[in-house]
Design an enzyme around this catalytic site. Structure first.
Site, PDB file in Angstrom:
ATOM      1  N   ASP A   1      22.890  66.484  56.964  1.00 28.28           N
ATOM      2  CA  ASP A   1      24.201  67.693  57.466  1.00 28.28           C
ATOM      3  C   ASP A   1      23.248  68.518  57.769  1.00 28.28           C
ATOM      4  O   ASP A   1      22.529  68.954  58.901  1.00 28.28           O
ATOM      5  CB  ASP A   1      25.769  67.334  56.472  1.00 28.28           C
ATOM      6  N   ARG A   2      24.010  69.692  57.358  1.00 24.76           N
ATOM      7  CA  ARG A   2      23.669  71.776  57.288  1.00 24.76           C
ATOM      8  C   ARG A   2      22.203  71.690  56.847  1.00 24.76           C
ATOM      9  O   ARG A   2      21.534  71.918  57.201  1.00 24.76           O
ATOM     10  CB  ARG A   2      24.140  72.500  56.447  1.00 24.76           C
TER      11      ARG A   2
ATOM     12  N   HIS B   1      28.972  58.851  56.986  1.00 21.31           N
ATOM     13  CA  HIS B   1      28.235  59.967  57.305  1.00 21.31           C
ATOM     14  C   HIS B   1      27.914  60.497  55.678  1.00 21.31           C
ATOM     15  O   HIS B   1      25.961  61.339  56.681  1.00 21.31           O
ATOM     16  CB  HIS B   1      29.388  61.764  57.188  1.00 21.31           C
TER      17      HIS B   1
ATOM     18  N   TRP C   1      34.639  71.984  62.790  1.00 22.43           N
ATOM     19  CA  TRP C   1      32.857  73.144  63.316  1.00 22.43           C
ATOM     20  C   TRP C   1      34.074  74.128  63.593  1.00 22.43           C
ATOM     21  O   TRP C   1      33.504  75.454  63.790  1.00 22.43           O
ATOM     22  CB  TRP C   1      32.691  72.538  64.111  1.00 22.43           C
TER      23      TRP C   1
END
Length: 301
Positions: A108-109, A276, A154
């Protein structure tokens, strides 16, 4: 808090040019840096890191703005939360620990930080694994109604005037549990202790604000950097492994390998049976895929 990682993961704090980064290390062998995503901490690796530490020196950190790392003040350009700044933190951590060359794994990030680290410091990053993302630049270039719906956060998190900070701050535990629960599909359940740790860290108003700044940077200064790389033909040159969940938005809406081949020279990829949160939902397959990749592309110390 030590959380779920075993005691051999030694905690320490590394000063990255005035930003204190929370770090834990264990194992021996080629070094690998594991980076978490939103809204987690390094504890997302509690299943996978001990397995990798059987053959590698594993370094897990909290990104700036997250967990028990510092949350520095931001500015109008969101530069303190640009992936360039966050990547430099991690380079400083690894150099402080004595590693000039190392592998990077980011979810992810953390995958976006790893991508920037591989671009800005190709001499340091020997291989890069990115979990359940396509490049930020690619995602914005291909944004459509499905993206806006599936990745509404987002846009919500980039809102100004303290709007997301205020709303999330009213009930951060609900936000964490609802957000993560919406992106889990079968597989291993989230550990209650890990969830409690995410709630603990994210209940700090400074963490909420810093994480919003992370997303604001992604929609502004990070895109400036990404466009400059794309226009200049600058690409990731080290081997890249892309892993994604076959039930995740990323897995259902993109040709993930093709997306990464737009930005990197040497890409391989694999879908895992999950949504995810690969390191928590599919830890066995995640550890297997990462272990195979890291053995093929060992880092130098």
């Amino acid at each position: 808090m030590n959380g779920l990682l075993p005691a051999e993961f030694t905690p320490r704090t590394v000063d990255a040019d005035g930003v204190r980064i929370h770090v834990r290390t264990a194992g021996e062998g080629p070094p690998v840096l594991l980076l978490h995503g939103y809204p987690q901490t390094h504890q997302i690796w509690h299943h996978v890191a001990p397995r990798l530490a059987e053959t590698h020196t594993v370094v897990v950190t909290d990104l700036r703005g997250y967990g028990d790392s510092d949350k520095p003040p931001s500015d109008a350009e969101h530069a303190p939360y640009a992936k360039r700044a966050m990547a430099l933190d991690q380079l400083t951590v690894m150099r402080t620990l004595g590693f000039e060359r190392f592998a990077v794994v980011g979810h992810d990030r953390g995958g976006r930080v790893g991508h920037r680290l591989a671009l800005d410091h190709p001499d340091a990053v020997t291989s890069l694994a990115v979990l359940d993302i396509v490049p930020t630049h690619y995602a914005y270039r291909h944004a459509d109604a499905a993206f806006a719906t599936g990745y509404y956060h987002w846009f919500f998190l980039t809102a100004g005037n303290g709007i997301p900070e205020h709303l999330i701050g009213k009930d951060p535990e609900f936000w964490i549990r609802a957000r993560m629960g919406a992106r889990h599909h079968g597989g291993t359940p989230f550990s209650p202790a890990a969830m409690d740790e995410y709630v603990r860290c994210f209940s700090d108003p400074a963490a909420i604000h810093a994480s919003c700044e992370d997303y604001r940077a992604a929609a502004s200064i990070d895109l400036v950097h990404d466009r400059a790389d794309a226009d200049g033909g600058r690409r990731v040159t080290c081997p890249v492994l892309a892993l994604w969940g076959d039930s995740s938005f990323v897995g259902r809406h993109y040709d993930v390998r093709e997306a990464w081949e737009t930005y990197a020279d040497d890409v391989r990829g694999e879908a895992l049976n999950c949504d995810h949160y690969l390191p928590e939902e599919a830890p066995d397959d995640t550890a297997r895929a990462l272990g195979e990749f890291l053995r093929k592309h060992p880092a130098g110390g």
